[in-house]
Scaffold this motif. Sequence first.
Motif, PDB file in Angstrom:
ATOM      1  N   MET A   1     -11.574   2.177  26.225  1.00 28.88           N
ATOM      2  CA  MET A   1     -12.180   2.808  25.046  1.00 28.88           C
ATOM      3  C   MET A   1     -13.095   1.856  24.275  1.00 28.88           C
ATOM      4  O   MET A   1     -14.213   2.203  23.915  1.00 28.88           O
TER       5      MET A   1
ATOM      6  N   ILE B   1       4.329   7.663  11.377  1.00 32.63           N
ATOM      7  CA  ILE B   1       3.364   7.237  12.396  1.00 32.63           C
ATOM      8  C   ILE B   1       3.357   5.717  12.554  1.00 32.63           C
ATOM      9  O   ILE B   1       3.332   5.197  13.662  1.00 32.63           O
ATOM     10  N   LEU B   2       3.445   5.004  11.429  1.00 31.24           N
ATOM     11  CA  LEU B   2       3.360   3.537  11.501  1.00 31.24           C
ATOM     12  C   LEU B   2       4.605   2.914  12.148  1.00 31.24           C
ATOM     13  O   LEU B   2       4.527   1.852  12.756  1.00 31.24           O
TER      14      LEU B   2
ATOM     15  N   TRP C   1      -0.219  -4.325  15.869  1.00 34.88           N
ATOM     16  CA  TRP C   1      -0.122  -2.870  16.026  1.00 34.88           C
ATOM     17  C   TRP C   1       1.330  -2.457  16.241  1.00 34.88           C
ATOM     18  O   TRP C   1       1.807  -1.485  15.654  1.00 34.88           O
TER      19      TRP C   1
ATOM     20  N   ASN D   1      -5.968   8.054  22.705  1.00 34.68           N
ATOM     21  CA  ASN D   1      -6.830   7.691  23.825  1.00 34.68           C
ATOM     22  C   ASN D   1      -6.109   7.893  25.162  1.00 34.68           C
ATOM     23  O   ASN D   1      -6.658   8.490  26.086  1.00 34.68           O
TER      24      ASN D   1
ATOM     25  N   PHE E   1       2.123  12.484   2.279  1.00 35.69           N
ATOM     26  CA  PHE E   1       1.296  11.566   3.061  1.00 35.69           C
ATOM     27  C   PHE E   1       2.030  10.238   3.296  1.00 35.69           C
ATOM     28  O   PHE E   1       1.921   9.618   4.347  1.00 35.69           O
TER      29      PHE E   1
ATOM     30  N   VAL F   1      -7.025   0.856  26.717  1.00 36.86           N
ATOM     31  CA  VAL F   1      -7.896   0.709  25.551  1.00 36.86           C
ATOM     32  C   VAL F   1      -8.859  -0.465  25.724  1.00 36.86           C
ATOM     33  O   VAL F   1     -10.032  -0.377  25.364  1.00 36.86           O
TER      34      VAL F   1
ATOM     35  N   PRO G   1       5.083   2.716  16.921  1.00 38.31           N
ATOM     36  CA  PRO G   1       4.862   1.727  17.993  1.00 38.31           C
ATOM     37  C   PRO G   1       6.064   0.815  18.238  1.00 38.31           C
ATOM     38  O   PRO G   1       6.255   0.328  19.345  1.00 38.31           O
TER      39      PRO G   1
ATOM     40  N   LEU H   1      -7.541   3.146   2.721  1.00 36.42           N
ATOM     41  CA  LEU H   1      -7.036   2.055   3.566  1.00 36.42           C
ATOM     42  C   LEU H   1      -5.857   2.518   4.421  1.00 36.42           C
ATOM     43  O   LEU H   1      -5.749   2.183   5.599  1.00 36.42           O
ATOM     44  N   LEU H   2      -4.982   3.319   3.814  1.00 35.65           N
ATOM     45  CA  LEU H   2      -3.821   3.792   4.571  1.00 35.65           C
ATOM     46  C   LEU H   2      -4.229   4.765   5.665  1.00 35.65           C
ATOM     47  O   LEU H   2      -3.687   4.729   6.772  1.00 35.65           O
ATOM     48  N   VAL H   3      -5.205   5.633   5.342  1.00 35.41           N
ATOM     49  CA  VAL H   3      -5.674   6.570   6.366  1.00 35.41           C
ATOM     50  C   VAL H   3      -6.243   5.779   7.542  1.00 35.41           C
ATOM     51  O   VAL H   3      -5.955   6.073   8.714  1.00 35.41           O
TER      52      VAL H   3
ATOM     53  N   CYS I   1      -3.409   3.118  14.105  1.00 36.94           N
ATOM     54  CA  CYS I   1      -2.108   3.148  14.765  1.00 36.94           C
ATOM     55  C   CYS I   1      -2.056   4.261  15.809  1.00 36.94           C
ATOM     56  O   CYS I   1      -1.468   4.110  16.882  1.00 36.94           O
ATOM     57  N   LEU I   2      -2.696   5.385  15.486  1.00 39.95           N
ATOM     58  CA  LEU I   2      -2.659   6.544  16.383  1.00 39.95           C
ATOM     59  C   LEU I   2      -3.661   6.466  17.521  1.00 39.95           C
ATOM     60  O   LEU I   2      -3.420   7.008  18.601  1.00 39.95           O
ATOM     61  N   ALA I   3      -4.794   5.796  17.269  1.00 40.58           N
ATOM     62  CA  ALA I   3      -5.910   5.858  18.217  1.00 40.58           C
ATOM     63  C   ALA I   3      -5.512   5.525  19.660  1.00 40.58           C
ATOM     64  O   ALA I   3      -5.870   6.264  20.574  1.00 40.58           O
ATOM     65  N   PRO I   4      -4.759   4.433  19.886  1.00 38.23           N
ATOM     66  CA  PRO I   4      -4.405   4.130  21.278  1.00 38.23           C
ATOM     67  C   PRO I   4      -3.598   5.239  21.942  1.00 38.23           C
ATOM     68  O   PRO I   4      -3.801   5.543  23.118  1.00 38.23           O
ATOM     69  N   PHE I   5      -2.693   5.878  21.170  1.00 43.57           N
ATOM     70  CA  PHE I   5      -1.921   6.989  21.728  1.00 43.57           C
ATOM     71  C   PHE I   5      -2.853   8.146  22.090  1.00 43.57           C
ATOM     72  O   PHE I   5      -2.765   8.717  23.173  1.00 43.57           O
TER      73      PHE I   5
ATOM     74  N   MET J   1       0.824  -1.201   0.000  1.00 45.20           N
ATOM     75  CA  MET J   1       0.000   0.000   0.000  1.00 45.20           C
ATOM     76  C   MET J   1       0.865   1.261   0.000  1.00 45.20           C
ATOM     77  O   MET J   1       0.596   2.209  -0.727  1.00 45.20           O
TER      78      MET J   1
ATOM     79  N   SER K   1      -5.412   2.709   8.446  1.00 45.96           N
ATOM     80  CA  SER K   1      -4.290   2.087   9.176  1.00 45.96           C
ATOM     81  C   SER K   1      -3.611   3.096  10.084  1.00 45.96           C
ATOM     82  O   SER K   1      -3.299   2.804  11.234  1.00 45.96           O
ATOM     83  N   VAL K   2      -3.365   4.295   9.541  1.00 49.98           N
ATOM     84  CA  VAL K   2      -2.679   5.315  10.333  1.00 49.98           C
ATOM     85  C   VAL K   2      -3.519   5.702  11.546  1.00 49.98           C
ATOM     86  O   VAL K   2      -3.012   5.832  12.659  1.00 49.98           O
TER      87      VAL K   2
ATOM     88  N   ILE L   1      -1.018   1.088  27.845  1.00 48.38           N
ATOM     89  CA  ILE L   1      -1.974   1.586  26.850  1.00 48.38           C
ATOM     90  C   ILE L   1      -3.053   0.528  26.579  1.00 48.38           C
ATOM     91  O   ILE L   1      -4.239   0.833  26.510  1.00 48.38           O
TER      92      ILE L   1
END
Lengths: 298, 290
Positions: free
Chosen positions: A136, A110-111, A168, B31, A103, A129, A114, B17-19, B25-29, A94, B21-22, A125
Amino acid sequence: MATYLRRFWQLYALLVLPLAYFIVFKYGPLYGIQIAFKDFNFFQGISGSKWIGFDAFKEVFGMRDFYITLRNTLMLNFFDLLVSFPAPLFLAIMLFELNVVWFKKLSQTILYLPHFISWVIIGGIALQVFGTQSGMINNLLASLGVDSIPFMTDKNYWLVTYLLVGVWQSAGWGTIIYLAALTGINKELFEAAEVDGAGRMKRIWHITLPGLKTTTVTLLIIQLGNMITISFDRPFIMGNAAVSDYSDVLSTFVYRVGLQSGQYTLAAVVGLFQAVVALVFILGANYASKKMTDESIL
Amino acid sequence: MNVHTANRLFNTVNVILLVISVLLCLAPFLNIIAVSLSSSAPIMSGKVYLFPVDFTLDAYYQVYSDPSMIHSLGFTVLLTVVFTVSCILMTIAAAYPLSKRNLKGRKIFMFIIVLTMFFSGGIIPEYILVRSLHLLNTMGALILPGLISPFYLIILISFFNNIPSSLEESAEIDGCSHFRTLVSIVIPLSMPVIATLSLFYAVGRWNGFQDTLMYITSPELYPLQLKLYQLIQNNMITDLTQMEGSQQQTMMPESLKAASVVFATVPILIVYPWLQRYFVNSVMLGAVKG
């Protein structure tokens, strides 16, 4: 010889400390392996403890807990392979197909993140969650009128949580090696395919995926070679008393039996067993890799 | 559907799809940051998702006013700096001679080093070694056993190998000693990979947990991760007891735990973007060569 040394002594001087490090801290512990065959205690020391032959091995192989932790190690690694192995492959394709440069860079940043977070923090975390109180996901479920799910305290849900958190943590970082392989593919192949009228899916199917084959097979073999090896932090921190049926693995077992209950000999036996089996797996994997991809991983 | 529309459809789906995934990936942080910045009423009633509700910095004030937390942070920073500097110096010291193909004995040295990647004594013999060297409850226990990662060493060796040898030869002709060549030519040229390996060593130490659990028992030497672990373990116990019906008794507020987690993560978040541009290339180099 004398002139050689006069010219190169500085290089050897540089090597002294690093080699001493390897000898003391990497080869040193090998001396301690013998305690697996001794009735070891700290007062008598390694050389003072008396030999007991394979008695400790017999005891370990008679322990039910040993088989449970062995099973769990293989089980967690196997499911991890099913779930976490393909994820970076998809993600890499992808990312590779994305042509919005800013982008692409942003999502990679970002990916990857973790991967740099400790399991202690990830555990914190995850609890936030997936918690049953004010977590959450359970909040979300509650607002949809669904009963709360014990993600961290029921062993089957825990397994799912463990695997998802693993994806993740590792999927983004795992793309690096695939992206490296993809940049090695000849650009002309893609251009030629476009001229021939191949769509994007066809391009992926006929050029991108074959281009990743060697890397994928090599990584898969490495993973299979590591089936019996399991990190300590992830199962130890994600696990808890309620799910120990699944979360107790060889590495946590060694810690529990050896350092918490002071049965050093038994723990050393398990450690030695794991090290020997791991070595056999790795050599096997290397052999398989040579056969299948003409590349050896050692 | 012609090729052009198909292409656009593909791009759109790919971006979506990438948005996703990103965001996943960010959501737990997001939160945990949101929880750390919310007051307890909305947290307890399950209203906090990705944004703070009823914003407050109370939890952070509490973390900052806990002297043991600040002490832990200070100790971890010191530990990480000492560790990283020692590791990098040792790795360079090993990599430079080993990158000289004509060095006598190079193969033996490489063999000694690479062999350690495939077996280890295991944690019990390592513990016995550390204990018999009287390193328990010292910084040494958290620094010395991890000084050189053979994997990073190989990355550095292959990087040094790729430096054009004519550069070093001309330095030698100009009368530079090996030390001098290393310090004034090789190291400056290798800054990107050295920066990357420093990041990896530093993150490894910052995040390190197992050895701290094994070797450190005195609270004044608790690194941040060990300190955090204890908070989270208490959290786990309360989560378990709540399952059995007893309501939140002596529980630490959720926001305080969240703030502690964020507190321990922030230093990495500060260093990470700054070094990120270097590491991809170095990792690729290691992947291709190693």
